[in-house]
Design a protein around this motif. Sequence first.
Motif, PDB file in Angstrom:
ATOM      1  N   THR A  81      10.678 -26.329  65.604  1.00  0.00           N
ATOM      2  CA  THR A  81       9.833 -26.758  67.161  1.00  0.00           C
ATOM      3  C   THR A  81       9.935 -26.014  68.726  1.00  0.00           C
ATOM      4  OG1 THR A  81      12.484 -27.283  67.023  1.00  0.00           O
ATOM      5  CG2 THR A  81      11.439 -28.822  66.341  1.00  0.00           C
ATOM      6  N   THR A 100       5.584 -29.743  66.014  1.00  0.00           N
ATOM      7  CA  THR A 100       7.007 -28.853  65.769  1.00  0.00           C
ATOM      8  C   THR A 100       5.740 -28.007  63.989  1.00  0.00           C
ATOM      9  OG1 THR A 100       8.497 -28.989  63.229  1.00  0.00           O
ATOM     10  CG2 THR A 100       6.643 -30.098  62.760  1.00  0.00           C
ATOM     11  N   ARG A 285      11.672 -33.661  64.531  1.00  0.00           N
ATOM     12  CA  ARG A 285      12.625 -32.886  63.412  1.00  0.00           C
ATOM     13  C   ARG A 285      12.335 -33.875  62.433  1.00  0.00           C
ATOM     14  NH1 ARG A 285      14.785 -28.620  64.022  1.00  0.00           N
ATOM     15  NH2 ARG A 285      15.324 -28.818  61.567  1.00  0.00           N
TER      16      ARG A 285
END
Length: 412
Positions: A81, A100, A285
Amino acid sequence: MTTDQQTQRPQAAQLDAADPLATQREAFYTPDAGQLTSYLDGNSLGRPLKATAANLQNFVHDAWGSRLIRGWDEQWMDEPTRVGDRIGEVTLGAAAGQVTVGDSTSVMLYKLIRAAVDAQPGRDEIIIDRDNFPTDRFIIEGIAAERGATIKWIAPNPASGVRPADLDGILGERTAVVVLSHVAYRSGFLADAPGITNAVHRAGALMLWDLCHSVGSVPMELDAWGVDLAVGCTYKYLNGGPGSPAFAYVNAARQNRLQQPIWGWMGADNPFGMTEAYRPAEGIRRFITGTPPVLAMQPIKDMVELIASVGMDAVREKSINLTEYAIRLADELLVPMGAAIVSPRNAAERGSHITVDHPMFRDVTAKLWERGVIPDFRPPHGLRIGLSPLSTSYAEVELGVTAIRDALAELQ
């Protein structure tokens, strides 16, 4: 080429002398003289940066060699990230928390397209164009087979690409997601991303852009355009090296609505809790699956910082100038020999490569590679001239296009 044509076209040496980004070429590794004379394939694999060799060595000695497993707690858990945020800031027009890095382009495409389809009950159609890159088309065919979805195909003019009007009559209440390339891999056509995204949203669908041939060469404003999803590779204009990991952009407004299909421990809300059941992490995430390729992210960081130091607007200006020069050379040297330029003439609709067609270009490309001149061939007849703005000189373009002419003359 006549004397008049030579007079009309600026000489490569003059252009290189006036190029404000000329000194940036010194940052890249180049082979010894005789091994390579003209590299025209930066849109497939970028040159390595000299700094990367030293930085990788330092990483092995320090972050890896000295810190060992402690590196995960100290920095590596956040590397996907952290690197993603920087790619977003410098090249995508994306605020933090939406990008990401990890997996291949194919896997990233699968995860986001599948998530987009699953998130919209009653919408079972995926739209893509027939000239899109094979991976994109194949991934969608597989997802359609898995989910019982229908593929709606766009058949654009190959030289002009998909325009907003091409979606008329195809978008509808059953459309789940539209997948298009921002820059077409074959022709270099640069799509109207904000216009198409708006049209898709009016139909209530999600928009995914493939940025593989635009990231690092064309400025973008994904947040401002309202883009839902995007995927891009890092080994072209981000110079991450062969097989470097892809990135995924998921607009913050969509993140908790989408559930990606490949559940892994790194995307869980508590990876080290070793829980019995999967529970996705909050935010970007949740789109991570397995252990991220930390070592492979290091070269990307070097190139992103180089781009940041000059700015995407300067990169784009050089890209336009290079492709304009390549088109002028092709018009003068290749078109009279039966070749045809199949890329947009309008710079506003063109990425950082052009394609020239000729029935003999497969054999021409093979001959050129033997001589250290490296363009790219794409069936059936396309020779791509890919120009990476920070590492390519005008002299290199002139030498390369002249070599194409000479090789074609030998074969005719």
